[in-house]
Design an enzyme around this catalytic site. Structure first.
Site, PDB file in Angstrom:
ATOM      1  N   HIS A  33       4.606  -6.515  -0.159  1.00 34.15           N
ATOM      2  CA  HIS A  33       3.477  -6.026   0.500  1.00 34.15           C
ATOM      3  C   HIS A  33       3.569  -5.047   1.743  1.00 34.15           C
ATOM      4  O   HIS A  33       4.371  -5.580   2.705  1.00 34.15           O
ATOM      5  CB  HIS A  33       2.776  -7.187   0.929  1.00 34.15           C
ATOM      6  CG  HIS A  33       1.526  -7.306   1.534  1.00 34.15           C
ATOM      7  ND1 HIS A  33       0.638  -6.971   0.888  1.00 34.15           N
ATOM      8  CD2 HIS A  33       1.072  -7.279   2.938  1.00 34.15           C
ATOM      9  CE1 HIS A  33      -0.596  -6.807   1.665  1.00 34.15           C
ATOM     10  NE2 HIS A  33      -0.360  -7.314   2.970  1.00 34.15           N
ATOM     11  N   SER A  73      -3.663  -3.467   3.226  1.00 32.26           N
ATOM     12  CA  SER A  73      -3.998  -4.809   3.286  1.00 32.26           C
ATOM     13  C   SER A  73      -5.238  -5.236   3.841  1.00 32.26           C
ATOM     14  O   SER A  73      -6.191  -4.647   3.357  1.00 32.26           O
ATOM     15  CB  SER A  73      -2.907  -5.550   4.051  1.00 32.26           C
ATOM     16  OG  SER A  73      -2.616  -6.854   3.908  1.00 32.26           O
TER      17      SER A  73
HETATM   18  C1  GTR Z   1      -2.747 -11.845   4.837  1.00 31.18           C
HETATM   19  C2  GTR Z   1      -4.217 -12.062   4.211  1.00 31.18           C
HETATM   20  C3  GTR Z   1      -4.196 -10.898   3.378  1.00 31.18           C
HETATM   21  C4  GTR Z   1      -3.969  -9.649   3.581  1.00 31.18           C
HETATM   22  C5  GTR Z   1      -2.828  -9.693   4.807  1.00 31.18           C
HETATM   23  C6  GTR Z   1      -2.900  -8.443   5.773  1.00 31.18           C
HETATM   24  O1  GTR Z   1      -2.477 -12.974   5.460  1.00 31.18           O
HETATM   25  O2  GTR Z   1      -4.123 -13.201   3.361  1.00 31.18           O
HETATM   26  O3  GTR Z   1      -5.555 -10.932   2.451  1.00 31.18           O
HETATM   27  O4  GTR Z   1      -5.033  -8.954   4.499  1.00 31.18           O
HETATM   28  O5  GTR Z   1      -2.855 -10.800   5.625  1.00 31.18           O
HETATM   29  O6  GTR Z   1      -3.784  -7.982   6.298  1.00 31.18           O
HETATM   30  O7  GTR Z   1      -1.632  -8.045   6.180  1.00 31.18           O
END
Ligand code: GTR
Length: 430
Positions: free
Chosen positions: A410, A269
């Site tokens: 994710h 991420s």
């Molecule tokens: C989210 C963000 C993403 C990603 C994520 C993370 O809120 O929009 O770009 O980086 O966080 O790092 O968990």
């Protein structure tokens, strides 16, 4: 008179402020492929003066530095030079860690020769049964080293943490409940069983992940006299986190148990954006892995699918350099796109991973970055990976470039780690 002049300005400011936060709240991501705008990507193999790059020498000496500089000035911000000498202290070691299966080292890394803070605690596990020096995976973690495994000997971090009850964070600090709280994301046993070491550090040790105008973290250590925040073309948090990864690499060069020529940098991420930028800048990382890195990571900005440049800059104003704001809802003006970040890694192997339900990170945009980086690999005599269509779900493809899209959301899973280890085996000749 004064009051009359003051009021309209105050109201204007208020309106501007509330429309900004309204824009952030009301953001509606596009998840419809037919609504992806038409775009033209900048060509990694055309110099800024318009000339074509047709040989490896011109890539290495002219185009690569040009692109690196564009990412530094316009996206992540410029980063200070590496220190002449790394100052570190080995705090703890054990030859009997994890039921005797691993060697554990906890190493405190300092960012200057004199100051004690900020400091970064590096946790290193090495497989005991392997012949040294061993290849190694490094990745930053989100809630402290003690979250990656329940090993009670891991030093409990006392750094500031983002709120998260599930991770046992109370008043922005870790507690005993935090131990092992992220263990499902760190396949420690699998990594060790495959003969690799694993190193990790808490990203907030380098720069706490909130917008405080860069008063904490490592940026202030590098301010010139009278400077109190980074210039518009200087590093934000991602730049700082990547700098921290390079300092870990400095340490690996000094540790005889680690093969510094076989270090793969991996991140998830926002830390996947970070691993890509670290790997692009620092050619000592032999393999670079991006796990669900999305916008500002592997995903093409111009697709505007899921998270966009404007949205990420509004919600996380401290991640990129201030110049990146020029491209809010204005992606076509960017002199780069994220395929060029992957191209900077060439000819070293790079792996990009997506997840089916992680549409926010734009899996297709992540895949296309790899596709459009391939011509640079080919120019340098590497095959790239040959795919033009996104592969079947859960079917990794790997050549010099690798990609998979797995079932689920994710996250970092054992499926992801297995693919990274297979990819590393392939390139480290194991
Ligand atoms: C989210 C963000 C993403 C990603 C994520 C993370 O809120 O929009 O770009 O980086 O966080 O790092 O968990």
């Amino acid at each position: 008179m004064r009051i009359k002049r003051f009021f309209p300005i105050a109201i204007l400011l208020l309106m501007a402020h509330s429309s900004l936060s309204l824009a952030a709240e009301k953001f509606e991501p596009n998840y419809d492929e037919s609504k992806v705008p038409e775009y033209t990507l900048p060509d990694p193999l055309v110099l800024s003066n318009g000339e074509k790059v047709t040989d490896a020498k011109t890539w290495k000496e002219v185009r690569r530095p040009e692109i690196l500089n564009l990412f530094a000035e316009e996206v992540y911000g410029k980063t200070p030079e590496a220190p002449d000498l790394l100052r570190y202290q080995v705090i703890e070691t054990s030859d009997e860690a994890l039921d005797g299966k691993a060697i554990r080292k906890q190493v405190r890394i300092f960012f200057t020769q004199d100051k004690a803070e900020p400091k970064m605690d590096l946790l290193v596990y090495l497989p005991k049964e392997s012949e040294n020096p061993v290849p190694l995976m490094i990745g930053l973690n989100f809630y402290g080293n003690h979250t990656i495994h329940s090993d009670p000997a891991i030093i409990l971090s006392d750094s500031w943490m983002r709120k998260n009850e599930d991770k046992g964070i109370v008043d922005n600090r870790a507690t005993e409940d935090s131990r092992g709280a992220s263990a499902d994301r760190w396949a420690v046993d699998m990594i060790l069983d495959r003969g690799y070491g694993l190193a990790t550090a808490y990203y907030g040790d380098i720069d706490p992940d909130f917008d405080d105008g860069f008063q904490n973290g490592i940026q202030p250590l590098f301010y010139k006299e009278g400077q109190n925040k980074p210039a518009p073309d200087e590093w934000g948090s991602i730049g700082a986190w990547a700098y921290g990864l390079s300092r870990a690499m400095d340490y690996f060069e000094q540790d005889e148990d680690i093969n510094e020529n076989q270090v793969a940098v991996m991140g998830h991420s926002r830390l996947g954006k970070t691993s890509l930028w670290a790997g692009a800048r620092d050619e000592r990382f032999a393999i670079v892995i991006s796990n669900d890195s999305g916008c500002g990571g592997a995903a093409l900005s111009r697709r505007r699918f899921g998270e966009t440049v404007a949205r990420i800059n509004n919600v996380f104003p401290h991640w990129f350099c201030d110049n990146f704001n020029k491209y809010n809802d204005n992606e076509s003006a960017l002199p780069v796109d994220q395929h060029m970040l992957i191209a900077l890694i060439a000819p070293r192997p790079a792996y990009v991973a997506s997840a089916v339900d992680d549409r926010w990170a734009d899996p297709k945009g992540e895949f296309l970055s790899v596709v459009h980086a391939e011509p640079v690999y080919q120019l340098l005599g590497e095959p790239g990976f040959g795919a033009t269509e996104i592969p079947e779900v859960d079917h990794p493809i790997m050549d010099t470039l690798g990609y998979h899209i797995r079932t689920g959301g994710h996250n970092v899973t054992d499926f992801d780690w297995k693919a990274y280890l297979d990819f590393a085996d392939k390139h480290f000749g194991r």
